[in-house]
Design an enzyme around this catalytic site. Structure first.
Site, PDB file in Angstrom:
ATOM      1  CB  SER A 278      -0.890   0.119   1.381  1.00 25.73           C
ATOM      2  OG  SER A 278      -1.838  -1.019   1.235  1.00 25.73           O
ATOM      3  CG  HIS A 343      -2.516   2.548   3.937  1.00 25.70           C
ATOM      4  ND1 HIS A 343      -1.903   1.458   4.799  1.00 25.70           N
ATOM      5  CD2 HIS A 343      -3.104   1.925   3.157  1.00 25.70           C
ATOM      6  CE1 HIS A 343      -2.629   0.350   4.742  1.00 25.70           C
ATOM      7  NE2 HIS A 343      -3.373   0.586   3.523  1.00 25.70           N
TER       8      HIS A 343
END
Length: 404
Positions: A278, A343
Protein backbone atom coordinates in the site's frame (compact mmCIF):
# COMPACT_ATOMS: atom_id res chain seq x y z
CA UNK A 1 2.24 24.96 -41.98
CA UNK A 2 2.58 28.68 -42.51
CA UNK A 3 4.09 30.51 -45.54
CA UNK A 4 7.57 31.99 -45.66
CA UNK A 5 7.68 35.76 -45.25
CA UNK A 6 9.40 36.34 -48.63
CA UNK A 7 10.19 34.34 -51.77
CA UNK A 8 13.95 34.71 -51.19
CA UNK A 9 14.23 32.30 -48.24
CA UNK A 10 11.83 29.86 -49.93
CA UNK A 11 14.01 29.72 -53.06
CA UNK A 12 17.10 29.29 -50.90
CA UNK A 13 15.37 26.51 -48.96
CA UNK A 14 14.55 24.65 -52.18
CA UNK A 15 18.15 24.95 -53.30
CA UNK A 16 19.36 23.61 -49.96
CA UNK A 17 16.92 20.70 -50.16
CA UNK A 18 18.17 19.88 -53.67
CA UNK A 19 21.75 19.89 -52.35
CA UNK A 20 20.73 17.38 -49.68
CA UNK A 21 19.14 15.12 -52.30
CA UNK A 22 22.30 15.28 -54.41
CA UNK A 23 24.41 14.23 -51.43
CA UNK A 24 22.27 11.19 -50.57
CA UNK A 25 23.88 8.72 -53.05
CA UNK A 26 27.32 9.55 -51.64
CA UNK A 27 26.08 9.01 -48.11
CA UNK A 28 24.84 5.52 -48.98
CA UNK A 29 28.41 4.44 -49.85
CA UNK A 30 29.70 5.41 -46.40
CA UNK A 31 29.34 3.30 -43.27
CA UNK A 32 26.22 4.14 -41.20
CA UNK A 33 26.74 7.19 -39.02
CA UNK A 34 25.51 7.76 -35.51
CA UNK A 35 22.18 9.69 -35.30
CA UNK A 36 23.91 12.78 -33.91
CA UNK A 37 26.49 12.69 -36.76
CA UNK A 38 23.63 12.54 -39.24
CA UNK A 39 22.08 15.70 -37.81
CA UNK A 40 25.53 17.36 -37.66
CA UNK A 41 25.98 16.86 -41.42
CA UNK A 42 22.59 18.42 -42.09
CA UNK A 43 23.27 21.30 -39.71
CA UNK A 44 26.60 22.08 -41.39
CA UNK A 45 24.91 22.23 -44.78
CA UNK A 46 22.69 25.01 -43.47
CA UNK A 47 25.56 26.65 -41.58
CA UNK A 48 28.38 26.98 -44.16
CA UNK A 49 30.11 29.60 -42.02
CA UNK A 50 30.32 27.23 -38.99
CA UNK A 51 28.81 29.86 -36.72
CA UNK A 52 27.01 27.26 -34.61
CA UNK A 53 23.63 28.80 -35.43
CA UNK A 54 21.06 28.50 -38.19
CA UNK A 55 18.12 30.76 -38.82
CA UNK A 56 14.64 29.57 -38.00
CA UNK A 57 13.82 29.95 -41.68
CA UNK A 58 16.56 27.46 -42.58
CA UNK A 59 15.47 25.22 -39.74
CA UNK A 60 11.97 25.21 -41.17
CA UNK A 61 13.38 24.32 -44.58
CA UNK A 62 15.37 21.47 -43.04
CA UNK A 63 12.25 20.10 -41.40
CA UNK A 64 10.49 20.21 -44.77
CA UNK A 65 13.35 18.27 -46.38
CA UNK A 66 13.31 15.66 -43.56
CA UNK A 67 9.53 15.30 -43.41
CA UNK A 68 9.71 11.63 -44.36
CA UNK A 69 11.76 10.89 -41.19
CA UNK A 70 9.52 12.84 -38.81
CA UNK A 71 6.05 12.05 -37.56
CA UNK A 72 3.58 14.77 -38.53
CA UNK A 73 2.78 15.72 -34.93
CA UNK A 74 6.47 15.97 -34.03
CA UNK A 75 7.16 18.07 -37.11
CA UNK A 76 4.35 20.38 -36.09
CA UNK A 77 5.82 20.74 -32.60
CA UNK A 78 9.30 21.50 -33.95
CA UNK A 79 7.90 24.12 -36.30
CA UNK A 80 6.13 25.71 -33.35
CA UNK A 81 9.44 25.82 -31.51
CA UNK A 82 11.14 27.43 -34.51
CA UNK A 83 8.55 30.20 -34.51
CA UNK A 84 9.01 30.74 -30.76
CA UNK A 85 12.65 31.88 -31.08
CA UNK A 86 12.45 35.64 -30.92
CA UNK A 87 16.05 36.08 -32.12
CA UNK A 88 15.37 34.06 -35.25
CA UNK A 89 18.20 31.58 -34.59
CA UNK A 90 18.62 28.05 -33.24
CA UNK A 91 21.94 26.83 -31.84
CA UNK A 92 23.47 23.46 -32.72
CA UNK A 93 22.86 21.77 -29.35
CA UNK A 94 19.20 22.77 -29.30
CA UNK A 95 18.92 21.47 -32.85
CA UNK A 96 20.42 18.06 -31.98
CA UNK A 97 18.31 17.76 -28.84
CA UNK A 98 15.15 18.46 -30.77
CA UNK A 99 15.87 16.16 -33.68
CA UNK A 100 17.01 13.39 -31.28
CA UNK A 101 13.92 13.62 -29.01
CA UNK A 102 15.94 15.14 -26.15
CA UNK A 103 13.79 17.99 -24.95
CA UNK A 104 15.41 20.68 -22.85
CA UNK A 105 13.89 22.28 -19.75
CA UNK A 106 12.81 25.31 -21.77
CA UNK A 107 11.17 23.28 -24.51
CA UNK A 108 7.61 23.53 -23.28
CA UNK A 109 7.93 27.16 -22.22
CA UNK A 110 9.37 28.11 -25.60
CA UNK A 111 6.40 26.62 -27.41
CA UNK A 112 3.79 27.97 -25.05
CA UNK A 113 5.28 31.46 -25.39
CA UNK A 114 5.72 31.20 -29.16
CA UNK A 115 3.91 33.31 -31.73
CA UNK A 116 2.53 30.33 -33.61
CA UNK A 117 -0.36 28.25 -32.38
CA UNK A 118 -0.68 24.58 -33.18
CA UNK A 119 -3.43 24.75 -35.74
CA UNK A 120 -4.04 21.10 -36.60
CA UNK A 121 -6.86 19.09 -35.08
CA UNK A 122 -6.51 17.55 -31.66
CA UNK A 123 -5.20 14.02 -31.32
CA UNK A 124 -8.57 12.92 -29.97
CA UNK A 125 -10.25 13.86 -33.28
CA UNK A 126 -8.08 11.70 -35.50
CA UNK A 127 -9.79 8.80 -37.24
CA UNK A 128 -8.66 5.49 -38.68
CA UNK A 129 -6.41 4.47 -35.79
CA UNK A 130 -5.76 0.80 -35.10
CA UNK A 131 -6.17 -0.78 -31.68
CA UNK A 132 -2.63 -0.13 -30.45
CA UNK A 133 -2.75 3.49 -31.62
CA UNK A 134 -6.05 4.02 -29.81
CA UNK A 135 -4.55 2.49 -26.66
CA UNK A 136 -1.54 4.83 -26.79
CA UNK A 137 -3.83 7.80 -27.40
CA UNK A 138 -6.01 6.73 -24.46
CA UNK A 139 -2.98 6.52 -22.16
CA UNK A 140 -1.83 9.97 -23.33
CA UNK A 141 -5.17 11.52 -22.43
CA UNK A 142 -5.28 9.64 -19.12
CA UNK A 143 -1.96 10.98 -17.87
CA UNK A 144 -0.85 14.14 -19.70
CA UNK A 145 -2.58 17.53 -19.31
CA UNK A 146 -1.15 19.33 -22.40
CA UNK A 147 -2.04 18.57 -25.99
CA UNK A 148 1.50 19.21 -27.16
CA UNK A 149 2.83 16.60 -24.69
CA UNK A 150 0.15 14.15 -25.73
CA UNK A 151 1.10 14.49 -29.40
CA UNK A 152 4.80 14.17 -28.60
CA UNK A 153 4.19 11.03 -26.54
CA UNK A 154 1.87 9.53 -29.17
CA UNK A 155 4.53 9.86 -31.87
CA UNK A 156 7.47 8.87 -29.65
CA UNK A 157 6.11 5.80 -27.82
CA UNK A 158 7.42 2.50 -29.20
CA UNK A 159 6.51 0.06 -26.40
CA UNK A 160 10.21 -0.75 -26.14
CA UNK A 161 10.75 -1.41 -23.33
CA UNK A 162 7.22 -2.33 -22.21
CA UNK A 163 5.94 -1.32 -18.74
CA UNK A 164 7.85 -4.16 -17.12
CA UNK A 165 8.34 -2.79 -13.61
CA UNK A 166 4.73 -2.61 -12.43
CA UNK A 167 3.85 -5.90 -14.14
CA UNK A 168 6.84 -7.69 -12.59
CA UNK A 169 6.12 -6.36 -9.09
CA UNK A 170 2.46 -7.34 -9.41
CA UNK A 171 3.28 -10.88 -10.58
CA UNK A 172 5.74 -11.34 -7.71
CA UNK A 173 3.19 -10.15 -5.16
CA UNK A 174 0.56 -12.55 -6.52
CA UNK A 175 3.07 -15.43 -6.60
CA UNK A 176 4.17 -14.88 -3.00
CA UNK A 177 0.55 -14.60 -1.88
CA UNK A 178 -0.43 -17.86 -3.56
CA UNK A 179 2.60 -19.63 -2.11
CA UNK A 180 1.76 -18.40 1.41
CA UNK A 181 -1.89 -19.26 0.91
CA UNK A 182 -1.04 -22.85 0.03
CA UNK A 183 1.56 -23.23 2.80
CA UNK A 184 -0.72 -21.71 5.45
CA UNK A 185 -3.93 -23.23 4.09
CA UNK A 186 -5.60 -19.80 4.30
CA UNK A 187 -6.26 -17.08 1.71
CA UNK A 188 -8.67 -14.71 3.50
CA UNK A 189 -7.15 -12.73 6.37
CA UNK A 190 -3.89 -14.67 6.16
CA UNK A 191 -2.48 -12.26 8.72
CA UNK A 192 -4.50 -13.98 11.47
CA UNK A 193 -2.63 -17.26 10.99
CA UNK A 194 -0.21 -18.00 13.88
CA UNK A 195 2.69 -18.71 11.48
CA UNK A 196 2.15 -15.65 9.27
CA UNK A 197 4.68 -13.36 10.97
CA UNK A 198 7.40 -16.00 10.87
CA UNK A 199 7.98 -15.18 7.21
CA UNK A 200 11.35 -13.49 6.65
CA UNK A 201 9.82 -10.86 4.34
CA UNK A 202 7.53 -9.23 6.93
CA UNK A 203 8.68 -6.10 8.74
CA UNK A 204 8.63 -6.80 12.49
CA UNK A 205 9.77 -4.22 15.10
CA UNK A 206 11.94 -6.78 16.90
CA UNK A 207 13.73 -7.55 13.63
CA UNK A 208 14.11 -3.97 12.37
CA UNK A 209 17.89 -4.38 12.14
CA UNK A 210 17.31 -6.67 9.15
CA UNK A 211 17.25 -3.87 6.62
CA UNK A 212 15.70 -5.83 3.74
CA UNK A 213 12.41 -6.05 5.64
CA UNK A 214 11.80 -2.31 5.09
CA UNK A 215 11.31 -3.17 1.40
CA UNK A 216 10.35 -6.85 1.11
CA UNK A 217 7.22 -6.49 3.22
CA UNK A 218 5.40 -5.47 0.01
CA UNK A 219 5.32 -9.14 -1.04
CA UNK A 220 3.22 -10.11 1.99
CA UNK A 221 -0.45 -9.16 2.18
CA UNK A 222 -2.99 -9.48 4.95
CA UNK A 223 -5.35 -11.45 2.72
CA UNK A 224 -6.87 -11.68 -0.72
CA UNK A 225 -9.01 -8.63 0.04
CA UNK A 226 -5.83 -6.62 0.71
CA UNK A 227 -3.95 -7.93 -2.32
CA UNK A 228 -6.88 -7.53 -4.70
CA UNK A 229 -7.28 -3.78 -4.38
CA UNK A 230 -3.54 -3.13 -4.46
CA UNK A 231 -3.14 -5.18 -7.63
CA UNK A 232 -6.05 -3.44 -9.34
CA UNK A 233 -4.69 0.02 -8.53
CA UNK A 234 -1.15 -0.94 -9.55
CA UNK A 235 -2.31 -2.13 -12.95
CA UNK A 236 -4.93 0.54 -13.67
CA UNK A 237 -2.81 3.48 -12.51
CA UNK A 238 0.79 2.27 -12.37
CA UNK A 239 1.04 0.69 -15.83
CA UNK A 240 -0.22 3.76 -17.78
CA UNK A 241 2.04 6.02 -15.72
CA UNK A 242 5.02 3.77 -16.49
CA UNK A 243 4.15 3.78 -20.20
CA UNK A 244 4.37 7.57 -20.20
CA UNK A 245 7.09 8.39 -17.67
CA UNK A 246 9.22 5.25 -17.90
CA UNK A 247 10.16 2.50 -15.47
CA UNK A 248 12.92 4.47 -13.75
CA UNK A 249 10.76 7.37 -12.61
CA UNK A 250 7.75 5.27 -11.64
CA UNK A 251 9.95 2.78 -9.79
CA UNK A 252 11.51 5.71 -7.93
CA UNK A 253 8.10 6.93 -6.73
CA UNK A 254 6.94 3.42 -5.88
CA UNK A 255 10.05 2.35 -3.95
CA UNK A 256 10.27 5.72 -2.19
CA UNK A 257 6.67 5.24 -1.04
CA UNK A 258 7.40 1.70 0.14
CA UNK A 259 10.45 2.72 2.17
CA UNK A 260 8.73 5.80 3.56
CA UNK A 261 5.80 3.62 4.63
CA UNK A 262 7.85 1.17 6.66
CA UNK A 263 9.99 3.93 8.17
CA UNK A 264 6.86 5.89 9.11
CA UNK A 265 5.53 2.83 10.93
CA UNK A 266 8.84 2.39 12.78
CA UNK A 267 8.53 6.00 14.01
CA UNK A 268 4.80 6.47 14.58
CA UNK A 269 3.52 2.94 15.34
CA UNK A 270 6.59 1.38 16.88
CA UNK A 271 5.14 -1.90 18.14
CA UNK A 272 3.34 -2.96 14.95
CA UNK A 273 4.51 -5.05 11.99
CA UNK A 274 3.97 -4.00 8.36
CA UNK A 275 2.74 -5.96 5.33
CA UNK A 276 1.42 -5.09 1.87
CA UNK A 277 2.35 -2.81 -1.01
CA UNK A 278 0.00 0.00 0.00
CA UNK A 279 2.87 2.45 0.60
CA UNK A 280 3.98 2.24 -3.03
CA UNK A 281 0.44 2.03 -4.42
CA UNK A 282 -0.76 5.07 -2.46
CA UNK A 283 2.32 7.02 -3.59
CA UNK A 284 1.45 6.44 -7.27
CA UNK A 285 -2.29 6.96 -6.95
CA UNK A 286 -2.03 10.10 -4.79
CA UNK A 287 0.54 11.59 -7.19
CA UNK A 288 -1.74 10.86 -10.15
CA UNK A 289 -4.84 12.28 -8.47
CA UNK A 290 -2.96 15.38 -7.32
CA UNK A 291 -1.66 15.90 -10.85
CA UNK A 292 -5.22 15.70 -12.21
CA UNK A 293 -6.49 18.24 -9.68
CA UNK A 294 -3.60 20.65 -10.35
CA UNK A 295 -4.20 20.42 -14.12
CA UNK A 296 -7.96 20.02 -14.04
CA UNK A 297 -8.78 22.06 -17.14
CA UNK A 298 -6.07 20.41 -19.23
CA UNK A 299 -6.85 16.79 -18.33
CA UNK A 300 -9.20 15.40 -20.98
CA UNK A 301 -9.81 11.92 -19.58
CA UNK A 302 -13.48 10.94 -19.65
CA UNK A 303 -15.62 11.09 -16.50
CA UNK A 304 -12.65 12.38 -14.52
CA UNK A 305 -14.75 13.62 -11.59
CA UNK A 306 -16.59 10.30 -11.26
CA UNK A 307 -13.38 8.31 -11.61
CA UNK A 308 -11.61 10.44 -9.00
CA UNK A 309 -14.52 9.86 -6.64
CA UNK A 310 -14.36 6.08 -7.23
CA UNK A 311 -10.58 6.06 -6.68
CA UNK A 312 -10.90 8.02 -3.44
CA UNK A 313 -13.69 5.74 -2.22
CA UNK A 314 -11.59 2.63 -2.95
CA UNK A 315 -8.58 4.13 -1.20
CA UNK A 316 -10.70 5.15 1.77
CA UNK A 317 -12.22 1.66 2.06
CA UNK A 318 -8.78 0.05 1.96
CA UNK A 319 -7.46 2.52 4.53
CA UNK A 320 -10.51 1.92 6.72
CA UNK A 321 -9.94 -1.84 6.49
CA UNK A 322 -6.32 -1.35 7.57
CA UNK A 323 -7.33 0.83 10.54
CA UNK A 324 -9.98 -1.68 11.62
CA UNK A 325 -7.53 -4.57 11.38
CA UNK A 326 -4.86 -2.68 13.33
CA UNK A 327 -7.12 -2.20 16.36
CA UNK A 328 -8.93 -5.52 16.09
CA UNK A 329 -7.94 -8.00 18.85
CA UNK A 330 -4.76 -9.67 17.68
CA UNK A 331 -4.60 -13.33 16.77
CA UNK A 332 -1.08 -13.52 18.19
CA UNK A 333 -0.91 -11.31 21.32
CA UNK A 334 0.96 -9.33 22.50
CA UNK A 335 1.95 -8.44 18.93
CA UNK A 336 -0.73 -6.25 17.27
CA UNK A 337 -1.99 -6.64 13.73
CA UNK A 338 -0.11 -4.79 10.92
CA UNK A 339 -0.07 -1.01 10.97
CA UNK A 340 -1.95 1.36 8.67
CA UNK A 341 0.64 4.16 8.88
CA UNK A 342 2.44 2.92 5.75
CA UNK A 343 -0.52 4.19 3.70
CA UNK A 344 0.10 7.71 5.02
CA UNK A 345 3.81 7.50 4.25
CA UNK A 346 2.98 6.59 0.66
CA UNK A 347 0.57 9.52 0.31
CA UNK A 348 3.24 11.92 1.61
CA UNK A 349 5.68 10.72 -1.05
CA UNK A 350 3.04 10.89 -3.77
CA UNK A 351 2.04 14.51 -3.18
CA UNK A 352 5.68 15.65 -3.03
CA UNK A 353 8.19 13.69 -5.11
CA UNK A 354 5.47 12.01 -7.17
CA UNK A 355 3.76 15.21 -8.27
CA UNK A 356 7.04 16.80 -9.36
CA UNK A 357 7.84 13.76 -11.50
CA UNK A 358 4.40 13.55 -13.13
CA UNK A 359 4.28 17.28 -13.85
CA UNK A 360 7.61 17.21 -15.71
CA UNK A 361 7.07 14.84 -18.60
CA UNK A 362 10.42 14.26 -20.35
CA UNK A 363 11.97 17.22 -18.55
CA UNK A 364 15.20 17.06 -16.57
CA UNK A 365 14.33 16.85 -12.88
CA UNK A 366 17.79 18.10 -11.94
CA UNK A 367 16.83 21.57 -13.12
CA UNK A 368 13.72 21.78 -10.94
CA UNK A 369 14.28 23.54 -7.61
CA UNK A 370 11.13 21.96 -6.17
CA UNK A 371 12.55 18.53 -6.96
CA UNK A 372 15.67 19.18 -4.89
CA UNK A 373 13.59 20.58 -2.03
CA UNK A 374 11.49 17.42 -1.83
CA UNK A 375 14.55 15.16 -2.26
CA UNK A 376 16.19 16.99 0.66
CA UNK A 377 13.03 16.59 2.77
CA UNK A 378 12.86 12.87 1.98
CA UNK A 379 16.55 12.42 2.80
CA UNK A 380 16.17 14.20 6.12
CA UNK A 381 13.19 12.00 6.99
CA UNK A 382 15.08 8.80 6.12
CA UNK A 383 18.09 9.85 8.20
CA UNK A 384 15.85 10.83 11.10
CA UNK A 385 14.05 7.48 10.94
CA UNK A 386 17.33 5.57 10.83
CA UNK A 387 18.62 7.31 13.95
CA UNK A 388 15.22 6.89 15.58
CA UNK A 389 15.38 3.15 15.01
CA UNK A 390 18.89 2.98 16.42
CA UNK A 391 18.39 5.03 19.59
CA UNK A 392 14.72 5.78 20.34
CA UNK A 393 13.57 2.26 21.14
CA UNK A 394 16.21 2.00 23.87
CA UNK A 395 15.78 5.54 25.21
CA UNK A 396 12.01 5.19 25.45
CA UNK A 397 12.36 1.79 27.12
CA UNK A 398 9.57 0.56 24.87
CA UNK A 399 8.22 -2.91 25.46
CA UNK A 400 8.15 -4.62 22.08
CA UNK A 401 6.31 -7.84 21.22
CA UNK A 402 8.54 -10.91 21.19
CA UNK A 403 10.08 -11.91 17.84
CA UNK A 404 7.94 -14.33 15.84
Amino acid sequence: MGEHPSPGPAVAACAEAERIEELEPEAEERPPAAPEDHWKVLFDQFDPGSTGYISTCKFRSLLESQSSELDPHKREVLLALADSHADGQICYQDFVNLMSNKRSNSFRQAILQGNRRLCSKALLEEKGLNLSQRLIRHVAYETLPREIDRKWYYDSYTCCPPPWFMITVTLLEVAFFLYNGVSLGQFVLQVTHPRYLKNSLVYHPQLRAQAWRYLTYIFMHAGIEHLGLNVVLQLLVGVPLEMVHGATRIALVYVAGVVAGSLAVSVADMTAPVVGSSGGVYALVSAHLANIVMNWSGMKCQFKLLRMAVALICMSMEFGRAVWLRFHPSAYPPCPHPSFVAHLGGVAVGITLGVVILRNYEQRLQGQSLWWIFVAMYTVFVLFAVFWNIFAYTLLDLKLPPPP
